[in-house]
Structure formats: C-alpha cells, structure tokens
Motif scaffolding. Structure first.
Motif, PDB file in Angstrom:
ATOM      1  N   GLN A 167       0.823  -1.200   0.000  1.00 32.00           N
ATOM      2  CA  GLN A 167       0.000   0.000   0.000  1.00 32.00           C
ATOM      3  C   GLN A 167       0.858   1.253   0.000  1.00 32.00           C
ATOM      4  OE1 GLN A 167      -2.893   0.823  -0.529  1.00 32.00           O
ATOM      5  NE2 GLN A 167      -4.481  -0.336   0.531  1.00 32.00           N
ATOM      6  N   VAL A 168       0.374   2.272  -0.647  1.00 35.68           N
ATOM      7  CA  VAL A 168       1.031   3.574  -0.658  1.00 35.68           C
ATOM      8  C   VAL A 168       0.000   4.616  -0.254  1.00 35.68           C
ATOM      9  CG1 VAL A 168       2.171   5.310  -2.076  1.00 35.68           C
ATOM     10  CG2 VAL A 168       2.658   2.882  -2.456  1.00 35.68           C
ATOM     11  N   GLN A 169       0.347   5.426   0.714  1.00 33.21           N
ATOM     12  CA  GLN A 169      -0.521   6.538   1.105  1.00 33.21           C
ATOM     13  C   GLN A 169       0.134   7.831   0.650  1.00 33.21           C
ATOM     14  OE1 GLN A 169      -1.020   5.832   5.357  1.00 33.21           O
ATOM     15  NE2 GLN A 169      -3.039   4.978   4.956  1.00 33.21           N
ATOM     16  N   LEU A 170      -0.678   8.716   0.119  1.00 31.05           N
ATOM     17  CA  LEU A 170      -0.174   9.950  -0.482  1.00 31.05           C
ATOM     18  C   LEU A 170      -0.808  11.166   0.185  1.00 31.05           C
ATOM     19  CD1 LEU A 170      -0.507   8.831  -4.212  1.00 31.05           C
ATOM     20  CD2 LEU A 170       1.531   8.726  -2.778  1.00 31.05           C
ATOM     21  N   VAL A 171       0.011  12.158   0.506  1.00 30.78           N
ATOM     22  CA  VAL A 171      -0.477  13.385   1.128  1.00 30.78           C
ATOM     23  C   VAL A 171       0.092  14.576   0.376  1.00 30.78           C
ATOM     24  CG1 VAL A 171      -0.593  14.776   3.214  1.00 30.78           C
ATOM     25  CG2 VAL A 171      -0.648  12.268   3.376  1.00 30.78           C
ATOM     26  N   GLU A 172      -0.798  15.360  -0.225  1.00 32.17           N
ATOM     27  CA  GLU A 172      -0.372  16.549  -0.961  1.00 32.17           C
ATOM     28  C   GLU A 172      -0.325  17.763  -0.048  1.00 32.17           C
ATOM     29  OE1 GLU A 172      -3.340  14.403  -3.820  1.00 32.17           O
ATOM     30  OE2 GLU A 172      -3.197  14.908  -1.700  1.00 32.17           O
ATOM     31  N   SER A 173       0.505  18.713  -0.431  1.00 37.19           N
ATOM     32  CA  SER A 173       0.575  19.995   0.261  1.00 37.19           C
ATOM     33  C   SER A 173       1.117  21.034  -0.703  1.00 37.19           C
ATOM     34  CB  SER A 173       1.470  19.909   1.506  1.00 37.19           C
ATOM     35  OG  SER A 173       2.792  19.557   1.139  1.00 37.19           O
ATOM     36  N   GLY A 174       0.995  22.303  -0.315  1.00 37.22           N
ATOM     37  CA  GLY A 174       1.577  23.374  -1.120  1.00 37.22           C
ATOM     38  C   GLY A 174       0.590  24.171  -1.932  1.00 37.22           C
ATOM     39  N   GLY A 175      -0.672  23.782  -1.909  1.00 39.69           N
ATOM     40  CA  GLY A 175      -1.659  24.550  -2.639  1.00 39.69           C
ATOM     41  C   GLY A 175      -1.923  25.890  -1.978  1.00 39.69           C
ATOM     42  N   GLY A 176      -2.672  26.732  -2.675  1.00 35.47           N
ATOM     43  CA  GLY A 176      -3.001  28.033  -2.114  1.00 35.47           C
ATOM     44  C   GLY A 176      -3.511  28.982  -3.163  1.00 35.47           C
ATOM     45  N   LEU A 177      -3.551  30.260  -2.790  1.00 34.18           N
ATOM     46  CA  LEU A 177      -4.024  31.326  -3.667  1.00 34.18           C
ATOM     47  C   LEU A 177      -2.819  32.089  -4.200  1.00 34.18           C
ATOM     48  CD1 LEU A 177      -6.268  33.157  -4.815  1.00 34.18           C
ATOM     49  CD2 LEU A 177      -6.175  34.419  -2.636  1.00 34.18           C
ATOM     50  N   VAL A 178      -2.783  32.279  -5.513  1.00 31.42           N
ATOM     51  CA  VAL A 178      -1.669  32.983  -6.146  1.00 31.42           C
ATOM     52  C   VAL A 178      -2.214  33.825  -7.291  1.00 31.42           C
ATOM     53  CG1 VAL A 178      -1.166  31.060  -7.719  1.00 31.42           C
ATOM     54  CG2 VAL A 178       0.649  32.674  -7.111  1.00 31.42           C
ATOM     55  N   GLN A 179      -1.540  34.927  -7.570  1.00 29.90           N
ATOM     56  CA  GLN A 179      -1.947  35.771  -8.692  1.00 29.90           C
ATOM     57  C   GLN A 179      -1.470  35.166 -10.010  1.00 29.90           C
ATOM     58  OE1 GLN A 179      -0.471  39.743  -7.860  1.00 29.90           O
ATOM     59  NE2 GLN A 179      -2.436  40.331  -6.949  1.00 29.90           N
ATOM     60  N   ALA A 180      -2.170  35.499 -11.065  1.00 32.40           N
ATOM     61  CA  ALA A 180      -1.766  35.045 -12.398  1.00 32.40           C
ATOM     62  C   ALA A 180      -0.324  35.472 -12.665  1.00 32.40           C
ATOM     63  CB  ALA A 180      -2.694  35.622 -13.442  1.00 32.40           C
ATOM     64  N   GLY A 181       0.427  34.545 -13.241  1.00 38.97           N
ATOM     65  CA  GLY A 181       1.841  34.781 -13.485  1.00 38.97           C
ATOM     66  C   GLY A 181       2.746  34.311 -12.370  1.00 38.97           C
ATOM     67  N   GLY A 182       2.166  33.967 -11.248  1.00 41.13           N
ATOM     68  CA  GLY A 182       2.932  33.520 -10.102  1.00 41.13           C
ATOM     69  C   GLY A 182       3.286  32.047 -10.164  1.00 41.13           C
ATOM     70  N   SER A 183       3.889  31.573  -9.074  1.00 39.95           N
ATOM     71  CA  SER A 183       4.358  30.187  -9.007  1.00 39.95           C
ATOM     72  C   SER A 183       3.917  29.530  -7.711  1.00 39.95           C
ATOM     73  CB  SER A 183       5.891  30.140  -9.101  1.00 39.95           C
ATOM     74  OG  SER A 183       6.359  30.680 -10.301  1.00 39.95           O
ATOM     75  N   LEU A 184       3.793  28.227  -7.766  1.00 41.40           N
ATOM     76  CA  LEU A 184       3.548  27.390  -6.592  1.00 41.40           C
ATOM     77  C   LEU A 184       4.285  26.079  -6.793  1.00 41.40           C
ATOM     78  CD1 LEU A 184      -0.293  27.628  -5.805  1.00 41.40           C
ATOM     79  CD2 LEU A 184       1.568  28.435  -4.343  1.00 41.40           C
ATOM     80  N   ARG A 185       4.668  25.468  -5.683  1.00 39.20           N
ATOM     81  CA  ARG A 185       5.229  24.125  -5.758  1.00 39.20           C
ATOM     82  C   ARG A 185       4.406  23.193  -4.883  1.00 39.20           C
ATOM     83  NH1 ARG A 185      11.154  21.607  -4.190  1.00 39.20           N
ATOM     84  NH2 ARG A 185      10.394  21.918  -2.062  1.00 39.20           N
ATOM     85  N   LEU A 186       3.821  22.207  -5.519  1.00 42.68           N
ATOM     86  CA  LEU A 186       3.060  21.186  -4.805  1.00 42.68           C
ATOM     87  C   LEU A 186       3.980  20.036  -4.426  1.00 42.68           C
ATOM     88  CD1 LEU A 186      -0.176  21.003  -6.979  1.00 42.68           C
ATOM     89  CD2 LEU A 186       0.389  22.583  -5.124  1.00 42.68           C
ATOM     90  N   SER A 187       3.751  19.505  -3.246  1.00 42.49           N
ATOM     91  CA  SER A 187       4.505  18.349  -2.777  1.00 42.49           C
ATOM     92  C   SER A 187       3.558  17.192  -2.533  1.00 42.49           C
ATOM     93  CB  SER A 187       5.244  18.667  -1.474  1.00 42.49           C
ATOM     94  OG  SER A 187       6.173  19.703  -1.653  1.00 42.49           O
ATOM     95  N   CYS A 188       4.060  15.999  -2.715  1.00 41.59           N
ATOM     96  CA  CYS A 188       3.291  14.791  -2.443  1.00 41.59           C
ATOM     97  C   CYS A 188       4.209  13.837  -1.676  1.00 41.59           C
ATOM     98  CB  CYS A 188       2.815  14.156  -3.735  1.00 41.59           C
ATOM     99  SG  CYS A 188       1.981  12.567  -3.527  1.00 41.59           S
ATOM    100  N   ALA A 189       3.895  13.657  -0.410  1.00 40.02           N
ATOM    101  CA  ALA A 189       4.677  12.767   0.437  1.00 40.02           C
ATOM    102  C   ALA A 189       4.036  11.393   0.450  1.00 40.02           C
ATOM    103  CB  ALA A 189       4.752  13.324   1.850  1.00 40.02           C
ATOM    104  N   ALA A 190       4.846  10.384   0.184  1.00 41.11           N
ATOM    105  CA  ALA A 190       4.339   9.020   0.091  1.00 41.11           C
ATOM    106  C   ALA A 190       4.860   8.169   1.233  1.00 41.11           C
ATOM    107  CB  ALA A 190       4.742   8.396  -1.240  1.00 41.11           C
TER     108      ALA A 190
END
Length: 124
Positions: free
Chosen positions: A1-24
């Motif tokens: 089994q693999v359990q996955l947990v995402e993080s890093g989402g949020g609110l950003v203005q157009a043209g901006g950046s985000l980095r999503l993480s997924c810990a397994a």
C-alpha cells in the motif's frame, strides 16, 4: 500500500508560481510511477503530468508544457509539481497519484493510489 499526502496549494496571482509536494508512505514508492491530476467542479479529473519510477522520464499535458515541471526524490519518498506562469484556468484541486508500475501514464484508470487533493486558486 502507498498513502499519499499533498501539500503546497493556495491562492496565487496570475503569473505567479507554486510548488506542490506529495509525500508518500510505503516501501513501494521507488517502484511506482507517479502522476499529477486536477479537477474542477462539474468536470472530470484530468491529467497534468507524470513521471516514471526513476525520474528519468516525464510527460505533460499540452496546456502546461513549458510551465510545469514534475520531479521526484525516492530517498525522500516525495514527488513535486513546480508550477510557474500560472493562469486562472489552472485553478483546480490537484491530486497526486501512484501506479503499481514503473512506467508513467496519463490515464487516471492506471493509478491505484490517490491523495486527498490540494486546492490551487489563481486569481486574475
């Protein structure tokens, strides 16, 4: 089994950046190709990016090519989605997913494991 947990989402203005993480969790992560998908209300979940077991190969949907980068570190049991030049149409819940295969895929049906999702909102 693999359990996955995402993080890093949020609110950003157009043209901006985000980095999503997924810990397994689970010993099979290094043998699993991983994918990122997204979904908006009333629409089917759609493919965004995928990466093979070693990180040597990846594939993207056309709308994010050149803007998003998927990567992984098997020693850390983590996969990332670096998102740049974000657009309002990138707004969605983003899901991390894992396969029981070393080969990447853009098909939701090929994935056995799913995270709970993280919201990304891009304002204009």
């Amino acid at each position: 089994q693999v359990q996955l947990v995402e993080s890093g989402g949020g609110l950003v203005q157009a043209g901006g950046s985000l980095r999503l993480s997924c810990a397994a969790s689970g010993r099979t992560f290094s043998n699993s190709a991983m994918g990122w998908f997204r979904q908006t209300p009333g629409k089917e979940r759609e493919f965004v990016a995928t990466i093979n077991w070693s990180g040597s190969s990846s594939y993207y949907t056309d709308s994010v090519k050149g803007r998003f980068t998927v990567s992984r570190d098997n020693a850390k049991n983590t996969v990332w989605l670096q998102m740049s030049s974000l657009k309002p149409e990138d707004t969605a819940i983003y899901y991390c997913a894992g396969r029981r295969s070393i080969f990447y895929s853009g098909d939701t049906g090929d994935y056995a494991y799913w995270g709970q999702g993280t919201q990304v909102t891009v304002s204009s």
